[in-house]
Scaffold this active site. Structure first.
Site, PDB file in Angstrom:
ATOM      1  CD  GLU A 101       2.374  -5.565  -0.127  1.00 42.81           C
ATOM      2  OE1 GLU A 101       1.562  -4.663   0.137  1.00 42.81           O
ATOM      3  OE2 GLU A 101       2.986  -6.205   0.747  1.00 42.81           O
TER       4      GLU A 101
ATOM      5  CB  VAL B 102     -14.525  15.349   6.737  1.00 47.89           C
ATOM      6  CG1 VAL B 102     -13.944  16.755   6.787  1.00 47.89           C
ATOM      7  CG2 VAL B 102     -14.604  14.732   8.126  1.00 47.89           C
TER       8      VAL B 102
ATOM      9  CB  ALA C   7       0.717   1.426   8.118  1.00 48.26           C
TER      10      ALA C   7
ATOM     11  N   GLY D 234      -8.295   6.031  10.006  1.00 42.81           N
ATOM     12  CA  GLY D 234      -7.289   5.084   9.514  1.00 42.81           C
ATOM     13  C   GLY D 234      -6.245   4.850  10.597  1.00 42.81           C
ATOM     14  CE1 TYR D 235      -2.698   0.109   9.614  1.00 43.07           C
ATOM     15  CE2 TYR D 235      -2.966   1.330   7.570  1.00 43.07           C
ATOM     16  CZ  TYR D 235      -2.861   0.132   8.235  1.00 43.07           C
ATOM     17  OH  TYR D 235      -2.936  -1.031   7.551  1.00 43.07           O
ATOM     18  CB  ALA D 236      -2.806   8.875  11.297  1.00 43.31           C
TER      19      ALA D 236
ATOM     20  CG  ASN E 292     -13.572   6.778   9.430  1.00 41.28           C
ATOM     21  OD1 ASN E 292     -12.689   7.370   8.806  1.00 41.28           O
ATOM     22  ND2 ASN E 292     -13.873   5.517   9.195  1.00 41.28           N
TER      23      ASN E 292
HETATM   24  P1  NAD Z   1       4.119   3.855  -5.124  1.00 47.11           P
HETATM   25  O1  NAD Z   1       4.483   5.284  -5.144  1.00 47.11           O
HETATM   26  O2  NAD Z   1       4.778   2.911  -4.186  1.00 47.11           O
HETATM   27  O3  NAD Z   1       4.313   3.240  -6.611  1.00 47.11           O
HETATM   28  C1  NAD Z   1       3.763   3.823  -7.769  1.00 47.11           C
HETATM   29  C2  NAD Z   1       4.597   3.422  -8.988  1.00 47.11           C
HETATM   30  O4  NAD Z   1       3.895   3.860 -10.158  1.00 47.11           O
HETATM   31  C3  NAD Z   1       5.978   4.060  -9.013  1.00 47.11           C
HETATM   32  O5  NAD Z   1       6.952   3.062  -9.217  1.00 47.11           O
HETATM   33  C4  NAD Z   1       5.891   5.046 -10.184  1.00 47.11           C
HETATM   34  O6  NAD Z   1       7.108   5.188 -10.883  1.00 47.11           O
HETATM   35  C5  NAD Z   1       4.839   4.407 -11.086  1.00 47.11           C
HETATM   36  N1  NAD Z   1       4.172   5.377 -11.969  1.00 47.11           N
HETATM   37  C6  NAD Z   1       3.725   6.611 -11.650  1.00 47.11           C
HETATM   38  N2  NAD Z   1       3.184   7.198 -12.753  1.00 47.11           N
HETATM   39  C7  NAD Z   1       3.278   6.320 -13.778  1.00 47.11           C
HETATM   40  C8  NAD Z   1       2.900   6.349 -15.143  1.00 47.11           C
HETATM   41  N3  NAD Z   1       2.304   7.398 -15.707  1.00 47.11           N
HETATM   42  N4  NAD Z   1       3.153   5.249 -15.903  1.00 47.11           N
HETATM   43  C9  NAD Z   1       3.718   4.154 -15.360  1.00 47.11           C
HETATM   44  N5  NAD Z   1       4.123   4.081 -14.068  1.00 47.11           N
HETATM   45  C10 NAD Z   1       3.896   5.145 -13.280  1.00 47.11           C
HETATM   46  O7  NAD Z   1       2.516   3.860  -4.918  1.00 47.11           O
HETATM   47  P2  NAD Z   1       1.504   2.723  -4.428  1.00 47.11           P
HETATM   48  O8  NAD Z   1       2.019   1.385  -4.769  1.00 47.11           O
HETATM   49  O9  NAD Z   1       0.187   3.150  -4.948  1.00 47.11           O
HETATM   50  O10 NAD Z   1       1.531   2.885  -2.863  1.00 47.11           O
HETATM   51  C11 NAD Z   1       1.011   4.085  -2.289  1.00 47.11           C
HETATM   52  C12 NAD Z   1       1.670   4.370  -0.938  1.00 47.11           C
HETATM   53  O11 NAD Z   1       1.298   3.377   0.020  1.00 47.11           O
HETATM   54  C13 NAD Z   1       3.176   4.366  -1.031  1.00 47.11           C
HETATM   55  O12 NAD Z   1       3.662   5.407  -0.240  1.00 47.11           O
HETATM   56  C14 NAD Z   1       3.571   3.031  -0.452  1.00 47.11           C
HETATM   57  O13 NAD Z   1       4.825   3.082   0.205  1.00 47.11           O
HETATM   58  C15 NAD Z   1       2.440   2.735   0.536  1.00 47.11           C
HETATM   59  N6  NAD Z   1       2.197   1.272   0.626  1.00 47.11           N
HETATM   60  C16 NAD Z   1       2.986   0.545   1.464  1.00 47.11           C
HETATM   61  C17 NAD Z   1       2.792  -0.824   1.544  1.00 47.11           C
HETATM   62  C18 NAD Z   1       3.662  -1.648   2.474  1.00 47.11           C
HETATM   63  O14 NAD Z   1       4.390  -1.054   3.289  1.00 47.11           O
HETATM   64  N7  NAD Z   1       3.636  -2.972   2.373  1.00 47.11           N
HETATM   65  C19 NAD Z   1       1.820  -1.459   0.779  1.00 47.11           C
HETATM   66  C20 NAD Z   1       1.037  -0.687  -0.085  1.00 47.11           C
HETATM   67  C21 NAD Z   1       1.250   0.688  -0.153  1.00 47.11           C
END
Ligand code: NAD
Length: 391
Positions: free
Chosen positions: A164, A76, A307, A10-12, A33
């Site tokens: 998104e 892995v 990322a 992945g990125y890392a 990978n």
């Molecule tokens: P996230 O942690 O950003 O969001 C998950 C959300 O689900 C939270 O708001 C949480 O409160 C909610 N949640 C958790 N359990 C729940 C429940 N039982 N019922 C209802 N809501 C609940 O996770 P993600 O969106 O899956 O993203 C994963 C990771 O990837 C994060 O660290 C994020 O920052 C990163 N990411 C970044 C980008 C970007 O930079 N554009 C895009 C996608 C993902």
């Protein structure tokens, strides 16, 4: 000869391979990978909504790897840390002198009943394609079934991935409605979030703007509504049941299952590493990306998983391995984020940028920022040709 094994492309992992190759350590570098391709996980929501194809967000790993880095395509299973070898699904174990573990993330169910059986995660190319296929199949079925649940989509969680994905989906819906002949105004998208707000990592004004954008495009938000179970075609919270034939699970991620299988002490499969990114007691092991947890010395809290941080960690860990081999001291990981972008479809979004001051952006200009961010990350991992081909 010293062998450095990087697990995860992945990125890392990919960035670490490039950095180690350019450090000219004289060591044999192997990258393992599961898939022969790298995918931009920050664009999976587009694949899931059907606004991009797999070939647009992925590229062959071997195209991006510098000469001299060996590439092994296999899964892995476990790290035998005592014997210092990586155990694979289909081949003999690979012995290492140094290990860079960049195995990334998986969907997190928090042990909530029925999540795996009754909802669709969105964490890699296969699961994003499965989301797209399932949602389109349900929407397409409505024409003959006339079952409102075929037009009902529940998105669990209101973090990055969820917001998104919905931004992309509402952009795509009119085209899908034309193709599959369903009434677009009858589509019901419900976003269910445990916390009292969406996108908690964003400035509240930007998060509110993103919310009202999606509400305007037909999304219903249910905040302060923790999901307690998922049943077939039903999302259960304390005082409400949501019926839908498409249930997307985007409530957060945990590190790779290889972490607990390899005996690491971890929280949500993330290992707390030292400030040079190595593992306490195992100076030959470095963990980078979503399998690692690193404390931000300024805030005292863990850095978030993004990322950008994965790429910065890869640079630090690769130069620390090179330093060890050269008998130099290792460096502490330091990170200053350039900002965060959350897209709302291909043209809009919200962004907090920390370049030449602090900028809070919303609307159409964010589409251009997101494109720059995506192009930049491909450039950091591969080359201009790959960047141009992945547009
Ligand atoms: P996230 O942690 O950003 O969001 C998950 C959300 O689900 C939270 O708001 C949480 O409160 C909610 N949640 C958790 N359990 C729940 C429940 N039982 N019922 C209802 N809501 C609940 O996770 P993600 O969106 O899956 O993203 C994963 C990771 O990837 C994060 O660290 C994020 O920052 C990163 N990411 C970044 C980008 C970007 O930079 N554009 C895009 C996608 C993902």
């Amino acid at each position: 000869m010293t062998t450095i094994v990087i697990v995860g492309g992945g990125y890392a992992g990919l960035r670490a391979a490039r950095k180690l190759a350019s450090a000219r350590t004289g060591a044999h570098v192997i990258l393992v990978n599961e898939n022969p391709y790298h995918y931009q996980s920050t664009q999976l929501h587009q694949l899931a909504a059907g606004t991009k194809e797999a070939v647009d967000i992925a590229f062959p790993i071997t195209d991006a790897l510098p000469r001299g880095v060996e590439c092994v395509i296999d899964r892995v299973e476990r790290i035998d840390r005592a014997k210092k070898r990586v155990e694979l699904a289909n081949r003999k174990p690979i012995a290492y002198d140094y290990l860079l573990n960049a195995l990334g993330f998986e969907s997190e169910s928090y042990g909530i009943e029925g999540v795996e059986a009754n909802s669709l995660p969105l964490v890699n190319v296969q699961t994003a394609l499965a989301v797209r296929q399932h949602v389109e199949e349900m929407l397409g079925r409505y024409h003959s079934s006339q079952d409102a649940r075929d037009l009902s989509i529940v998105v669990c969680g209101a973090g990055f991935t969820s917001i998104e994905y919905m931004g992309e989906l509402v952009h795509q819906l009119p085209k899908l409605a034309k193709l599959y002949r369903f009434p677009v105004d009858s589509v019901k998208i419900s976003c269910i979030e445990a916390a009292d707000k969406i996108l908690p990592m964003f400035d509240p004004k930007l998060a509110d703007w993103a919310k009202s954008y999606l509400v305007k495009h037909g999304v219903n938000f249910y905040t302060s509504t923790p999901i307690t179970a998922i049943q077939p075609n039903r999302v259960i919270s304390k005082d409400r049941v949501f019926e839908a034939h498409s249930i997307i699970w985007t409530t957060g991620v945990k590190g790779s299952a290889v972490i607990p299988a390899s005996g690491y002490e971890s929280k949500r499969n993330r290992v707390l590493v030292q400030d040079d990114l190595s593992v306490k007691g195992n100076p030959e092991e470095f963990l980078i990306g979503d399998v690692s947890a690193v404390t931000d010395p300024q805030s005292g809290r863990l850095y978030p998983t993004t990322a950008q941080i994965s790429i910065a960690q890869a640079d630090c860990a690769a130069s620390n391995v090179a330093a060890r081999l050269a008998g130099r001291p290792s460096q502490k990981f330091a990170f200053k984020g350039l900002g965060t972008v959350c897209s709302l479809g291909p043209f809009s979004g919200v962004a907090q940028i920390n370049v030449m001051g602090q900028w809070k952006l919303k609307g159409l200009k964010v589409g251009a920022v997101k494109k720059i961010v995506n192009d930049r990350s491909v450039l950091e991992l591969a080359d201009v040709k790959t960047m141009l081909e992945s547009n």
